[in-house]
Design an enzyme around this catalytic site. Sequence first.
Site, short mmCIF file in Angstrom:
data_model
loop_
_atom_site.label_atom_id
_atom_site.label_comp_id
_atom_site.label_asym_id
_atom_site.label_seq_id
_atom_site.Cartn_x
_atom_site.Cartn_y
_atom_site.Cartn_z
N GLY A 54 0.88 -1.16 0.00
CA GLY A 54 0.00 0.00 0.00
C GLY A 54 0.91 1.21 0.00
O GLY A 54 2.03 1.13 -0.50
N GLU A 55 0.47 2.30 0.59
CA GLU A 55 1.34 3.46 0.69
C GLU A 55 1.82 3.60 2.13
O GLU A 55 1.01 3.77 3.04
CB GLU A 55 0.61 4.73 0.23
CG GLU A 55 0.53 4.84 -1.28
CD GLU A 55 1.91 4.78 -1.97
OE1 GLU A 55 2.86 5.40 -1.49
OE2 GLU A 55 2.01 4.08 -3.00
N SER A 56 3.14 3.53 2.33
CA SER A 56 3.66 3.54 3.69
C SER A 56 3.35 4.88 4.38
O SER A 56 3.10 4.90 5.59
CB SER A 56 5.16 3.25 3.70
OG SER A 56 5.85 4.18 2.91
N CYS A 86 6.51 -5.08 0.61
CA CYS A 86 6.58 -3.79 -0.06
C CYS A 86 6.50 -2.63 0.95
O CYS A 86 7.47 -2.38 1.65
CB CYS A 86 5.52 -3.69 -1.14
SG CYS A 86 5.78 -2.31 -2.28
N ARG A 106 12.89 3.71 -0.76
CA ARG A 106 11.53 3.80 -1.31
C ARG A 106 11.53 4.08 -2.80
O ARG A 106 12.41 4.75 -3.30
CB ARG A 106 10.74 4.90 -0.60
CG ARG A 106 10.32 4.54 0.80
CD ARG A 106 9.33 5.56 1.33
NE ARG A 106 8.11 5.57 0.53
CZ ARG A 106 7.24 6.57 0.51
NH1 ARG A 106 7.47 7.65 1.22
NH2 ARG A 106 6.17 6.50 -0.22
N ILE A 133 5.81 -3.61 -7.50
CA ILE A 133 4.94 -2.49 -7.85
C ILE A 133 5.46 -1.23 -7.15
O ILE A 133 5.34 -1.11 -5.94
CB ILE A 133 3.47 -2.75 -7.40
CG1 ILE A 133 2.95 -4.09 -7.94
CG2 ILE A 133 2.57 -1.59 -7.82
CD1 ILE A 133 2.63 -4.11 -9.40
N ARG A 134 6.04 -0.32 -7.91
CA ARG A 134 6.63 0.88 -7.31
C ARG A 134 7.40 0.47 -6.05
O ARG A 134 7.29 1.09 -4.99
CB ARG A 134 5.54 1.91 -6.96
CG ARG A 134 5.01 2.67 -8.18
CD ARG A 134 3.85 3.58 -7.79
NE ARG A 134 4.15 4.40 -6.65
CZ ARG A 134 4.64 5.65 -6.68
NH1 ARG A 134 4.82 6.24 -7.83
NH2 ARG A 134 4.90 6.31 -5.59
N HIS A 169 5.57 -8.68 -4.02
CA HIS A 169 4.25 -9.00 -3.48
C HIS A 169 3.88 -10.47 -3.68
O HIS A 169 3.18 -10.80 -4.64
CB HIS A 169 3.18 -8.16 -4.18
CG HIS A 169 3.27 -6.70 -3.90
ND1 HIS A 169 2.77 -6.15 -2.74
CD2 HIS A 169 3.80 -5.68 -4.60
CE1 HIS A 169 2.98 -4.83 -2.76
NE2 HIS A 169 3.61 -4.53 -3.87
N GLU A 171 1.66 -11.98 -2.24
CA GLU A 171 0.20 -12.08 -2.12
C GLU A 171 -0.51 -11.83 -3.45
O GLU A 171 -1.71 -12.05 -3.56
CB GLU A 171 -0.31 -11.12 -1.03
CG GLU A 171 -0.37 -9.64 -1.39
CD GLU A 171 0.98 -8.91 -1.30
OE1 GLU A 171 2.03 -9.57 -1.18
OE2 GLU A 171 0.97 -7.66 -1.38
#
Lengths: 193, 290
Positions: A54-56, A86, A106, A133-134, A169, A171
């Site tokens: 997600g976004e940390s 991630c 990051r 992913i990013r 990821h 998952e």
Amino acid sequence: MKIAILALQGAFAEHEQMFRNLGAETTLIRNLADWRNFMSSPSGGMRGGTIPGGESTAMMRIMRDEGLFEPIRRAILDGLPAFGTCAGLIMLDRNHLNVMDIKARRNAYGRQLGSFNTEGDFVGIGQVPMTFIRAPYIEEAGPEVEILARVDGKAVAARQKNMLVTAFHPELTDDTSVHELFLGMVTKCHVPV
Amino acid sequence: MEDRQTLNRQLAQMLKGGVIMDVTTPEQARIAEAAGACAVMALERIPADIRAAGGVSRMSDPKMIRGIQEAVTIPVMAKCRIGHFAEAQILEAIEIDYIDESEVLSPADDIYHIDKRKFRVPFVCGAKDLGEALRRINEGATMIRTKGEPGTGDIIQAVRHMRLMQSEIRRLVSLNDDELYEAAKQLRVPYDLVRYVHENGKLPVVNFAAGGVATPADAALMMQLGAEGVFVGSGIFKSGNPEKRAQAIVKAVTNYNNPTVLAELSEDLGEAMVGINESEIQLLMAERGL
């Protein structure tokens, strides 16, 4: 076996599905009350926590405001097995929860155009599919950290005592091996947390 | 080997449970990021001002978008006009993280949407119903949002779109296998997409709410109706206390099912944006690009 999944933002449902498919019980943690319930519920000592992708920055903000930061940090330092993917890897590093002796870089592969799929060798498992992913990678790791996978020379998976992190990821793929590895850590841990 | 469609769908998965905020300056972008936004939408004018200004509304200045990309570490999205693939190419050239092919801007093509499969960067598109959503996905959109009326602060259209989409999804799930061909014909979409929805009970991509979200309660409403996250446009920076409202909406999306938390979050937020009722507006942007 009970696995708490931090559900403040991000791809927590994907981890939930993965752990359920592997027969573990899951609980989503959205606030301090959820966390307290999880930590006080009977588990026979077999308990673990997961921080999803997600976004940390978003997760950190909510985590601090909800008063989840210290309790989660304390639980991991006391031995609660923790798995971060991630953004979860970033959150366990020195600059965030500061429980794992790693420094994450990051957006290490740039913006979305830099996102990619690959396969790589994972210590103790073999070849695993890896979706970045990013994504971050681990740019520094202390002596207690075992690097479990590298892509183009960069560390993308690691373990330190009760903590397991991947920059990719697992998952998002059909491959359950990394989740199984974590459940194995939970089983062996037996700490009365 | 490289499957951009899948990678792009997966980026949207990472945005779930989050709030994507419209910002017009690096300063606003930093406020949004600090408040816990999972992404920002960079644009020169927020929808309420686009609506007020009238005239033709276009893609933002790439320099302005770059300024926002430099200000934050979260994904940055930007809008291009419906069908305007040259604007999309420009946004791809500056490595935007997501393109919103958006009805909020003036459409450039009244027949064709962008062939989004030709791009490596992802696209999000608006949809009022299931057919529209699946047509956009077929064109390569890897994320869908409702087409709630932007810049109004009125949630009614987003609710209508989300309810319609969810009820159409439930209907597809209930059909017999041999009825799916006719459903595909009626929806004007490929059979495979209809089959996916029938088997999985959801879209093959992430589905957010957008348009008219102004309060934590609005965000919670949309999440309970089945949205996987929320776009907030004018609702934040057109309100009395943007910082506080932004944080409150972020937490409302996390705790959308917890009225006790929502009650606390709704306190003392200052003025909400001044809304316009849907019946009072001249231009229905949702009617653009079907």
